[in-house]
Structure formats: structure tokens, C-alpha cells
Design an enzyme around this catalytic site. Structure first.
Site, PDB file in Angstrom:
ATOM      1  CG  HIS A 101      -0.173   0.147   2.527  1.00 35.16           C
ATOM      2  ND1 HIS A 101       0.483  -0.915   3.115  1.00 35.16           N
ATOM      3  CD2 HIS A 101       0.050   1.209   3.330  1.00 35.16           C
ATOM      4  CE1 HIS A 101       1.066  -0.518   4.228  1.00 35.16           C
ATOM      5  NE2 HIS A 101       0.834   0.781   4.381  1.00 35.16           N
ATOM      6  CG  ASP A 103       1.389   4.870   4.941  1.00 38.67           C
ATOM      7  OD1 ASP A 103       0.912   3.732   4.948  1.00 38.67           O
ATOM      8  OD2 ASP A 103       2.479   5.165   5.468  1.00 38.67           O
ATOM      9  CG  HIS A 256       5.051   1.160   3.217  1.00 32.21           C
ATOM     10  ND1 HIS A 256       4.621   2.390   2.778  1.00 32.21           N
ATOM     11  CD2 HIS A 256       4.354   0.907   4.343  1.00 32.21           C
ATOM     12  CE1 HIS A 256       3.705   2.863   3.608  1.00 32.21           C
ATOM     13  NE2 HIS A 256       3.517   1.969   4.573  1.00 32.21           N
ATOM     14  NE  ARG A 271       2.149   6.232  10.045  1.00 33.86           N
ATOM     15  CZ  ARG A 271       1.224   5.853   9.166  1.00 33.86           C
ATOM     16  NH1 ARG A 271       1.282   4.677   8.597  1.00 33.86           N
ATOM     17  NH2 ARG A 271       0.244   6.655   8.857  1.00 33.86           N
TER      18      ARG A 271
HETATM   19  O1  AKG Z   1       5.444  -1.583  10.467  1.00 36.03           O
HETATM   20  C1  AKG Z   1       5.911  -1.293   9.368  1.00 36.03           C
HETATM   21  O2  AKG Z   1       7.011  -1.682   8.995  1.00 36.03           O
HETATM   22  C2  AKG Z   1       5.122  -0.421   8.434  1.00 36.03           C
HETATM   23  C3  AKG Z   1       3.682  -0.362   8.813  1.00 36.03           C
HETATM   24  C4  AKG Z   1       2.935   0.603   7.927  1.00 36.03           C
HETATM   25  O3  AKG Z   1       2.395   0.266   6.924  1.00 36.03           O
HETATM   26  C5  AKG Z   1       2.968   2.021   8.295  1.00 36.03           C
HETATM   27  O4  AKG Z   1       3.428   2.378   9.368  1.00 36.03           O
HETATM   28  O5  AKG Z   1       2.499   2.823   7.469  1.00 36.03           O
HETATM   29 FE   FE2 Z   2       1.771   2.004   5.791  1.00 39.54          FE
END
Ligand code: AKG
Ligand code: FE2
Length: 280
Positions: A101, A103, A256, A271
Site C-alpha cells: 500500500h 499511506d 511498502h 510513526r
Molecule cells: O510496520 C511497518 O514496517 C510499516 C507499517 C505501515 O504500513 C505504516 O506504518 O504505514
Molecule cells: Fe503504511
């Protein structure tokens, strides 16, 4: 503040570079930020190792790249509304972001990118894979490129974060606020990257529902063809996390996927997402 010369070490041919000789807790000089921005534009995702970042350091770093977007679906870190928690506990089976996907493509003004910082990682597994949508676009035929440049696509969060999704994450408190998942967005299928000007393929398996003016059924075949193409291994890189690693990815030029191969172990990431601009 002085800034040493950052060393850029690509980790794959199409996407991803580690940046060395930088201390993100202590050097946010203009020169350092400009170097990070340039590498992000070129490599789509940049990685840093062995960074000792407090929550305040993480926020200060993110703010150098734009306004922080407070995620409306993820749980925030206690006391830090700007920081979303990406967590999987030993007893949990599903992870966040486990399918390819981009984001925020469901927003009409999608986020620029995210800065994901590893606090606790499993002994093995839990890598994240990235794919270059510059490389995916570049490798298409001229004929298909021309067709795609006439199309726009609809993106939605309803099926992922909305009421209908019924995700286990909403039951265990990692995701919430399904009522906010009611908006759809329309973007060109081929975008001109707002900073580099390069063309990138901008549809993704997570959030794209159909081409504008086409039914979902009619769209499926071409979308699947594009997805299969974009998933080619030579367009991707794989990052193995250690505590203190930070990845900063560009949502406009990459996809990702978080690999869910560490059941029974905890993985905890922080994040911060930075706002972007409308895409053309
Ligand atoms: O946990 C991760 O490595 C990425 C997870 C994810 O898709 C995000 O944080 O946008
Ligand atoms: Fe993500």
C-alpha cells in the site's frame, strides 16, 4: 551547528538508501535536512541506523519536513498525540500494513511520507519491503504509459478502516475511529512528483478501488496487471530493523509492506506522518 558530510549507501538498485554519518537527535541543520530531502527524492526511502531519539527528537525531526498529520485511525503513543503506535504483541496475529500500500492515498491531499522509528523489534523477521513507483512507471511500455496518463483513479479507506472492514485491530485497540473512513479521493494514475518532477505510478492494492468512470469490475484486470508489474523484485528493497533504526519514506514514489513473520514476538514502532500537497 555543524554538519558532517552524509554518506549515502544505496541498498538496492531502484529504491532505498542508508544515510550514514548523521545524528538525528543533535543535527537538524539546514544542510543535513537538505541532504535528507535530496536523498528521499532520489531513493524514495532513506534509512538511518543507531539513532537515539526521544519522542521530542522524533517530532522535531519530522517538523523539519512539514506539518505533522495526526492519524485519525491509529492509536497514539501515550502523551504524544503526534506519534502513532505501530504495534504487534506476541499474542496478536495480524499486523498493521501487511499488504502492499501507499499511506493516505485515500486523502485528497495525501501525506508526504512517514518517519517510522523502531523501539522494539523481534529477534528475526518483521522486515519492511518498499517498492519504487518511479521504476514501475519507467518500465512500462510507451503505449501503456500514454493510456495511463489519461486516467484517474478513486482511492478509499472505507474497506480498510471503515465500519465494514471489521478488522481485528479495531477490537484490540490498535485502530479506531471507523466513522472517519467515509471519504474517497481521486488522483491521476500517473503523478508528477511534486518535488522531483519525475513521473510515478500512483495506484496501490491497499486503497485504490477503481478507475474514475469505470466500474470496479472493469478496473480489476488492468489494476491487477499494474500491481503484478509493480511488485517485480527488482523495483523493491527490503529493510531489516534494529532498535534505533529509522525509515523515512516518500508516499508519492513508493509502496511498502510490513512482513508479518514473527508471531509470538513483540514489535513496537513509533510513526510520525508529515503532510503533503495535492498531486497532479
Ligand atoms: O510496520 C511497518 O514496517 C510499516 C507499517 C505501515 O504500513 C505504516 O506504518 O504505514
Ligand atoms: Fe503504511
Amino acid at each position: 551547528m555543524t554538519s558532517n558530510t552524509i554518506e549515502v549507501r544505496p541498498i538496492a538498485g531502484a529504491v532505498g538508501a542508508e544515510l550514514h554519518n548523521v545524528d538525528l537527535a543533535h543535527d537538524l541543520s539546514d544542510a543535513t535536512i537538505a541532504a535528507i530531502r535530496a536523498s528521499l527524492g532520489q531513493w524514495g526511502v532513506v534509512f538511518f541506523r543507531d539513532q537515539a531519539l526521544s519522542e521530542a527528537n522524533h517530532i522535531a525531526l519530522a517538523e523539519r519536513f512539514g506539518k505533522i498529520n495526526i492519524n485519525r485511525f491509529f492509536r497514539a503513543v501515550d502523551g504524544w498525540p503526534q506519534i502513532a503506535e505501530v504495534r504487534k504483541e506476541p499474542e496478536q496475529k495480524t499486523n498493521i500494513g501487511g499488504g502492499w500500500h501507499t499511506d493516505h492515498s485515500y486523502d485528497q491531499i495525501p501525506a508526504l511520507g512517514s518517519l517510522l522509528y523502531a523501539r522494539e523489534v523481534p529477534d528475526y523477521g518483521g522486515d519492511t519491503v518498499f517498492a519504487s513507483m518511479y521504476a514501475a512507471y519507467d518500465a512500462l511500455s510507451d503505449g501503456l504509459k500514454r493510456t495511463l496518463e489519461t486516467l484517474r483513479a478513486v482511492h478509499s479507506s472505507r474497506h480498510v478502516f471503515g465500519k465494514a472492514a471489521q478488522r481485528t485491530e479495531s477490537q484490540d485497540g490498535r485502530l479506531g475511529n471507523p466513522d472517519a473512513a467515509t471519504q474517497d479521493a481521486v488522483h491521476p494514475v500517473v503523478i508528477h512528483h511534486p518535488e522531483t518532477g519525475r513521473r510515478a505510478l500512483y495506484v496501490n492494492p491497499g486503497f485504490t478501488t477503481h478507475f474514475e468512470g469505470w466500474t470496479a469490475d472493469e478496473s480489476r484486470g488492468l489494476l491487477e496487471t499494474l500491481y503484478r508489474h509493480a511488485m517485480r523484485p527488482e523495483f523493491s528493497c527490503r529493510f531489516n530493523w534494529r532498535p534505533g533504526s529509522l525509515a523515512f519514506w516518500d508516499n508519492r514514489s513508493t509502496w511498502h509492506l510490513a512482513i508479518n513473520d514473527y508471531h509470538g514476538q513483540r514489535r513496537l514502532m513509533h510513526r510520525i506522518t508529515v503532510e503533503g500537497v495535492a498531486l497532479h
